[in-house]
Motif scaffolding. Sequence first.
Motif, PDB file in Angstrom:
ATOM      1  N   CYS A  83     -36.928  37.615  55.436  1.00  0.00           N
ATOM      2  CA  CYS A  83     -35.621  37.031  55.792  1.00  0.00           C
ATOM      3  C   CYS A  83     -34.610  37.025  54.661  1.00  0.00           C
ATOM      4  CB  CYS A  83     -35.807  35.577  56.217  1.00  0.00           C
ATOM      5  SG  CYS A  83     -36.745  35.371  57.718  1.00  0.00           S
ATOM      6  N   VAL A  84     -34.984  37.510  53.501  1.00  0.00           N
ATOM      7  CA  VAL A  84     -34.150  37.264  52.324  1.00  0.00           C
ATOM      8  C   VAL A  84     -32.734  37.813  52.504  1.00  0.00           C
ATOM      9  CG1 VAL A  84     -33.870  37.790  49.864  1.00  0.00           C
ATOM     10  CG2 VAL A  84     -36.076  37.010  50.723  1.00  0.00           C
ATOM     11  N   ASN A  85     -32.593  39.056  52.892  1.00  0.00           N
ATOM     12  CA  ASN A  85     -31.238  39.605  53.040  1.00  0.00           C
ATOM     13  C   ASN A  85     -30.464  38.925  54.166  1.00  0.00           C
ATOM     14  OD1 ASN A  85     -29.070  41.478  52.440  1.00  0.00           O
ATOM     15  ND2 ASN A  85     -29.578  42.416  54.393  1.00  0.00           N
ATOM     16  N   ALA A  86     -31.154  38.593  55.243  1.00  0.00           N
ATOM     17  CA  ALA A  86     -30.464  37.927  56.355  1.00  0.00           C
ATOM     18  C   ALA A  86     -29.885  36.584  55.898  1.00  0.00           C
ATOM     19  CB  ALA A  86     -31.432  37.721  57.520  1.00  0.00           C
ATOM     20  N   ILE A  87     -30.676  35.827  55.135  1.00  0.00           N
ATOM     21  CA  ILE A  87     -30.193  34.515  54.677  1.00  0.00           C
ATOM     22  C   ILE A  87     -29.019  34.690  53.706  1.00  0.00           C
ATOM     23  CG2 ILE A  87     -30.799  32.425  53.391  1.00  0.00           C
ATOM     24  CD1 ILE A  87     -33.686  32.772  54.474  1.00  0.00           C
ATOM     25  N   ALA A  88     -29.146  35.670  52.805  1.00  0.00           N
ATOM     26  CA  ALA A  88     -28.071  35.873  51.827  1.00  0.00           C
ATOM     27  C   ALA A  88     -26.814  36.401  52.505  1.00  0.00           C
ATOM     28  CB  ALA A  88     -28.538  36.849  50.747  1.00  0.00           C
ATOM     29  N   SER A  89     -26.975  37.452  53.305  1.00  0.00           N
ATOM     30  CA  SER A  89     -25.816  38.201  53.786  1.00  0.00           C
ATOM     31  C   SER A  89     -25.187  37.613  55.041  1.00  0.00           C
ATOM     32  CB  SER A  89     -26.212  39.651  54.083  1.00  0.00           C
ATOM     33  OG  SER A  89     -26.694  40.264  52.906  1.00  0.00           O
ATOM     34  N   ILE A  90     -25.905  36.795  55.770  1.00  0.00           N
ATOM     35  CA  ILE A  90     -25.302  36.181  56.964  1.00  0.00           C
ATOM     36  C   ILE A  90     -25.169  34.667  56.763  1.00  0.00           C
ATOM     37  CG2 ILE A  90     -25.523  35.774  59.447  1.00  0.00           C
ATOM     38  CD1 ILE A  90     -26.745  38.511  59.754  1.00  0.00           C
ATOM     39  N   ALA A 121     -44.544  32.337  45.749  1.00  0.00           N
ATOM     40  CA  ALA A 121     -43.138  32.718  45.516  1.00  0.00           C
ATOM     41  C   ALA A 121     -42.174  31.943  46.402  1.00  0.00           C
ATOM     42  CB  ALA A 121     -42.961  34.222  45.754  1.00  0.00           C
ATOM     43  N   LEU A 122     -42.695  31.351  47.453  1.00  0.00           N
ATOM     44  CA  LEU A 122     -41.803  30.802  48.481  1.00  0.00           C
ATOM     45  C   LEU A 122     -40.794  29.791  47.942  1.00  0.00           C
ATOM     46  CD1 LEU A 122     -41.725  30.772  51.844  1.00  0.00           C
ATOM     47  CD2 LEU A 122     -42.234  28.401  51.343  1.00  0.00           C
ATOM     48  N   ALA A 123     -41.278  28.778  47.233  1.00  0.00           N
ATOM     49  CA  ALA A 123     -40.349  27.720  46.798  1.00  0.00           C
ATOM     50  C   ALA A 123     -39.288  28.254  45.828  1.00  0.00           C
ATOM     51  CB  ALA A 123     -41.130  26.549  46.204  1.00  0.00           C
ATOM     52  N   PRO A 124     -39.678  29.008  44.787  1.00  0.00           N
ATOM     53  CA  PRO A 124     -38.613  29.544  43.922  1.00  0.00           C
ATOM     54  C   PRO A 124     -37.660  30.499  44.643  1.00  0.00           C
ATOM     55  CG  PRO A 124     -40.805  30.269  43.174  1.00  0.00           C
ATOM     56  CD  PRO A 124     -41.013  29.236  44.230  1.00  0.00           C
ATOM     57  N   VAL A 125     -38.166  31.260  45.617  1.00  0.00           N
ATOM     58  CA  VAL A 125     -37.270  32.151  46.364  1.00  0.00           C
ATOM     59  C   VAL A 125     -36.264  31.320  47.164  1.00  0.00           C
ATOM     60  CG1 VAL A 125     -37.162  33.812  48.275  1.00  0.00           C
ATOM     61  CG2 VAL A 125     -38.832  34.136  46.453  1.00  0.00           C
ATOM     62  N   LEU A 126     -36.760  30.321  47.874  1.00  0.00           N
ATOM     63  CA  LEU A 126     -35.850  29.462  48.651  1.00  0.00           C
ATOM     64  C   LEU A 126     -34.811  28.826  47.745  1.00  0.00           C
ATOM     65  CD1 LEU A 126     -38.286  27.665  51.133  1.00  0.00           C
ATOM     66  CD2 LEU A 126     -36.481  29.275  51.736  1.00  0.00           C
ATOM     67  N   ASP A 127     -35.270  28.369  46.582  1.00  0.00           N
ATOM     68  CA  ASP A 127     -34.371  27.720  45.637  1.00  0.00           C
ATOM     69  C   ASP A 127     -33.285  28.694  45.184  1.00  0.00           C
ATOM     70  OD1 ASP A 127     -33.905  25.266  44.311  1.00  0.00           O
ATOM     71  OD2 ASP A 127     -34.490  26.254  42.425  1.00  0.00           O
ATOM     72  N   THR A 128     -33.702  29.896  44.841  1.00  0.00           N
ATOM     73  CA  THR A 128     -32.749  30.928  44.413  1.00  0.00           C
ATOM     74  C   THR A 128     -31.757  31.264  45.523  1.00  0.00           C
ATOM     75  OG1 THR A 128     -34.399  31.856  42.936  1.00  0.00           O
ATOM     76  CG2 THR A 128     -32.604  33.315  43.553  1.00  0.00           C
ATOM     77  N   MET A 129     -32.240  31.192  46.766  1.00  0.00           N
ATOM     78  CA  MET A 129     -31.383  31.513  47.910  1.00  0.00           C
ATOM     79  C   MET A 129     -30.448  30.371  48.292  1.00  0.00           C
ATOM     80  SD  MET A 129     -32.589  34.499  48.791  1.00  0.00           S
ATOM     81  CE  MET A 129     -31.748  34.649  50.347  1.00  0.00           C
ATOM     82  N   GLY A 130     -30.595  29.231  47.625  1.00  0.00           N
ATOM     83  CA  GLY A 130     -29.739  28.090  47.956  1.00  0.00           C
ATOM     84  C   GLY A 130     -30.163  27.375  49.225  1.00  0.00           C
ATOM     85  N   VAL A 131     -31.458  27.442  49.537  1.00  0.00           N
ATOM     86  CA  VAL A 131     -31.984  26.744  50.714  1.00  0.00           C
ATOM     87  C   VAL A 131     -32.630  25.435  50.258  1.00  0.00           C
ATOM     88  CG1 VAL A 131     -33.604  26.856  52.657  1.00  0.00           C
ATOM     89  CG2 VAL A 131     -32.430  28.936  51.893  1.00  0.00           C
TER      90      VAL A 131
END
Lengths: 176, 193
Positions: A83-90, A121-131
């Motif tokens: 979901c990474v690009n979807a969360i960032a780009s939309i 990786a989940l928590a740091p990825v979410l954090d980086t994504m601003g979730v």
Amino acid sequence: MNSQSTPAWPDELFRALRALDVRQIAYVPDAGHKQLLNQALAEPSIEAIALTTEQEGVALAAGAWLGGQRAAVLMQSSGLGNCVNAIASITRACQFPLLMLITMRGEWGEGNPWQVPMGTALAPVLDTMGVHLNRLEDPGAAYATLHAAGTQCFAGGGPAALLISQRLIGAKAFVE
Amino acid sequence: MSGPLERRAVVAELLRERGDLLLVTGLGGTTWDAAAVADHDNNFYLWGGMGLAVATGLGLALAQPQRQVLVITGDGEMLMGMGSLATVANRGPTNLAIAVIDNERYGETGEQLTHTAGTTDLAAIALANGISDSREITDFDGVTTYRERLHAGGDSCFAAIKVQAGNPTMVLPPRDGIMVKYRFRAALGLGGV
Ligand SMILES: Cc1ncc(C[n+]2csc(CCOP(=O)(O)OP(=O)(O)O)c2C)c(N)n1
Ligand SMILES: [Mg+2]
């Protein structure tokens, strides 16, 4: 916690989704979501939508919001990787609300080592994504935690994830 | 070999006398095509999120069952989100139509050939996923007929519309997705948050 019978916390999560007026529940199933999903599938006022990949759910939630409905996306921790690009780009680019209920794998007695890297990786990825991360470890806090996360999210406070601990769900047994 | 139709004329025809049609466009070419016809409060243009136009349209269609929703996207964009055709077919909304502007190329990134220039048939894929009204369109009459079909509503429909290669002049709609989101919701009578 690792009850074979029906625990109360999935029902509490469903009650919170109803209270939040979530009308579309999109999912790629995980065993930890089974009880909640069965309730969603049985509720006529809710659209339960099976996805082929979790990122469809991120876009579907944006479309639902455009049309005036609230959605939630159910996935397993590995699904967040899709979901990474979807969360960032939309979601982020347009400041859409996004409420994700993520069942954790790879963190508590995990029997499948292939799950561990994404789980870690989940928590740091979410954090980086601003979730915003909302961890659920205490089954008694299920309703309050999801309701608080969703309230903030749908009020415009940014995307939110409820991380349902593997300790709560119980580690999957891999036996021959 | 790409198709005979001119993409801007195709999109203008699909959107002719659009009434209260709601439109979602895929990133790149189809967003410019829709803007070239006219900016509209009922348009939501994706400038990113490749592969996600159809899924966005599905969420919208389910939330607005009284309105017709059209997704116009590119062949490259559709290839990245082919699973969403299965998701649409199995959910079976009665107000969602899909039109792929199929130039058999990633026009936006330099006209590299897509799989539709090779062995891949998007209309057959949509059909096999369960969208029973799936067609490939190669002439303008076919576009006019599809326009009538998508305005009429009913079961989901899909068209791969074969258009010429070559990128027309870029026409840019507002690039602030936050603004377009609020504008879209306001046009539906929905509030800020
Ligand atoms: C995930 C992702 N991968 C690649 C790109 C680069 N990209 C932007 S537009 C595009 C091609 C779109 O092709 P198509 O949908 O066929 O539209 P056309 O320009 O041909 O009308 C690509 C590959 C991107 N924006 N996002
Ligand atoms: Mg193309």
